[in-house]
Design an enzyme around this catalytic site. Structure first.
Site, PDB file in Angstrom:
ATOM      1  N   ASP A  29       0.758  -1.305  -0.029  1.00  0.00           N
ATOM      2  CA  ASP A  29      -0.059  -0.029   0.153  1.00  0.00           C
ATOM      3  C   ASP A  29       0.774   1.075  -0.043  1.00  0.00           C
ATOM      4  OD1 ASP A  29      -2.361   1.697   0.247  1.00  0.00           O
ATOM      5  OD2 ASP A  29      -1.605   1.694   2.584  1.00  0.00           O
ATOM      6  N   ASP A  39      -0.314   5.047   1.112  1.00  0.00           N
ATOM      7  CA  ASP A  39      -0.686   5.966   2.242  1.00  0.00           C
ATOM      8  C   ASP A  39      -0.551   5.078   3.647  1.00  0.00           C
ATOM      9  OD1 ASP A  39      -1.515   8.794   1.767  1.00  0.00           O
ATOM     10  OD2 ASP A  39      -3.022   7.685   0.371  1.00  0.00           O
ATOM     11  N   ASP A  58      -1.613  -0.520   6.249  1.00  0.00           N
ATOM     12  CA  ASP A  58      -1.755  -0.315   7.494  1.00  0.00           C
ATOM     13  C   ASP A  58      -3.446   0.093   7.834  1.00  0.00           C
ATOM     14  OD1 ASP A  58      -2.222   3.276   7.232  1.00  0.00           O
ATOM     15  OD2 ASP A  58      -2.173   1.980   5.290  1.00  0.00           O
TER      16      ASP A  58
END
Length: 246
Positions: free
Chosen positions: A35, A37, A197
Site C-alpha cells: 500500500d 498511504d 496499514d
C-alpha cells in the site's frame, strides 16, 4: 513519474485463494506488494489535517473539527467514492467529487513539505531488490497523489507497477487491485505477501489470499489483527519483521 508502468484496469472475476496468516518461506517468495498511504510514508496525519480543515470550513459536524478517531474508523484507507457518500449523503456526485479533488490537492500541498518515509523503508526495499522480487504499489489514492508520494519517498525507480484502485472495477476493500497486481506478475498469492496499514486495505489483501504484514503507523493494532494481519510491526526496522525475513 512517467517512467512508471501503470495499470489502468482490474481483473476482478478470479476467486480469492484461502486466507493465510503466515508469510510464505522466503525461498518461495516472488513478489512483495505495498500500500502507499500510511505504509510507505506516515501520511495519515496529513490526510487527517486536510480533511479536518476543509470539513470545518464548510461547517461539517456543526463546524466542530473531526477527531482522529473518526478519521481512523470512518475515512482512513477508504476510496474517495466511498468517503464522499459517507460524508455527504445528500450531495450530488459532482459536488462530492469537487470537494474530494480539492482535499487531495490540499493534501499534496502538505505532503510536498512534510512527507517522510516510514523508518527503515529503504532498508527493506534494498533487501527486496537484492532478492530480485517483483514489487508493486497497490493503492486507493488518486493517481496524482500516489505518484507524488512514491516520488516523495524516493521509490520512483523501485516499483515495477502501480495499481490504482479507482481505475479498477472495484477498489479496496475489494480484492481486485491486489488480484490485478498478482495477475500482472503471473504470481500466486501463496508466493507473495503485502504490507498494509488500514483495515480496508488489509481486508482487500487478505481477500485476495495474501499474507499481510500490518504496520501500525495510523491504525490500532487490534483492528489490523482482526482484519487478518499475519503480525504487526511499528516500522521497517522492527525486529519482528526481520526475524520473519530470515
Amino acid at each position: 513519474m512517467s517512467s512508471l508502468p501503470l495499470i489502468s484496469s482490474c481483473f476482478c472475476c478470479r476467486r480469492a485463494e484461502p486466507r493465510n496468516r503466515q508469510l510464505p518461506p522466503i525461498r518461495s517468495v516472488q513478489a512483495v506488494l505495498f500500500d502507499i498511504d500510511g505504509t510507505l510514508a506516515d501520511s495519515d496525519p496529513l490526510h487527517y489535517l486536510a480533511f479536518r480543515e476543509m470539513l470545518a470550513e464548510i461547517g461539517y459536524n456543526c463546524g466542530n473539527p473531526i477527531t482522529k478517531e473518526f478519521y481512523s474508523s470512518s475515512l482512513s484507507g477508504k476510496h474517495n467514492s466511498v468517503v464522499g457518500k459517507f460524508l455527504f449523503p445528500d450531495w450530488d456526485q459532482q459536488r462530492r467529487d469537487q470537494f474530494l479533488d480539492d482535499k487531495e490537492a490540499h493534501f499534496r500541498r502538505l505532503a510536498a513539505k512534510q512527507l517522510e518515509p516510514v523508518a527503515g523503508l529503504h532498508r527493506l526495499t534494498d533487501w527486496i531488490k537484492q532478492k530480485g522480487f517483483h514489487r508493486a504499489a497497490v493503492t486507493n489514492a488518486p493517481r496524482a497523489s500516489a505518484e507524488q508520494m512514491i516520488a516523495g519517498v524516493g521509490l520512483t525507480e523501485f516499483f515495477e507497477h502501480v495499481v490504482i484502485g479507482g481505475e479498477c472495477e472495484r477498489a479496496k476493500p475489494f480484492p481486485d487491485p491486489y488480484l490485478k497486481a498478482l495477475e500482472h506478475f503471473g504470481v500466486s498469492a501463496q508466493n507473495a505477501f503485502a504490507f498494509e496499514d488500514s483495515v480496508a486495505g488489509l481486508g482487500a489483501a487478505v481477500a485476495a489470499g495474501l499474507p499481510v504484514v500490518g504496520i501500525t503507523t495510523g491504525n490500532p493494532g487490534p483492528a489490523l489483527i482482526a482484519a487478518g494481519a499475519a503480525f504487526l510491526i511499528k516500522d521497517y526496522n522492527d525486529p519482528a519483521l526481520w526475524r520473519k525475513l530470515k
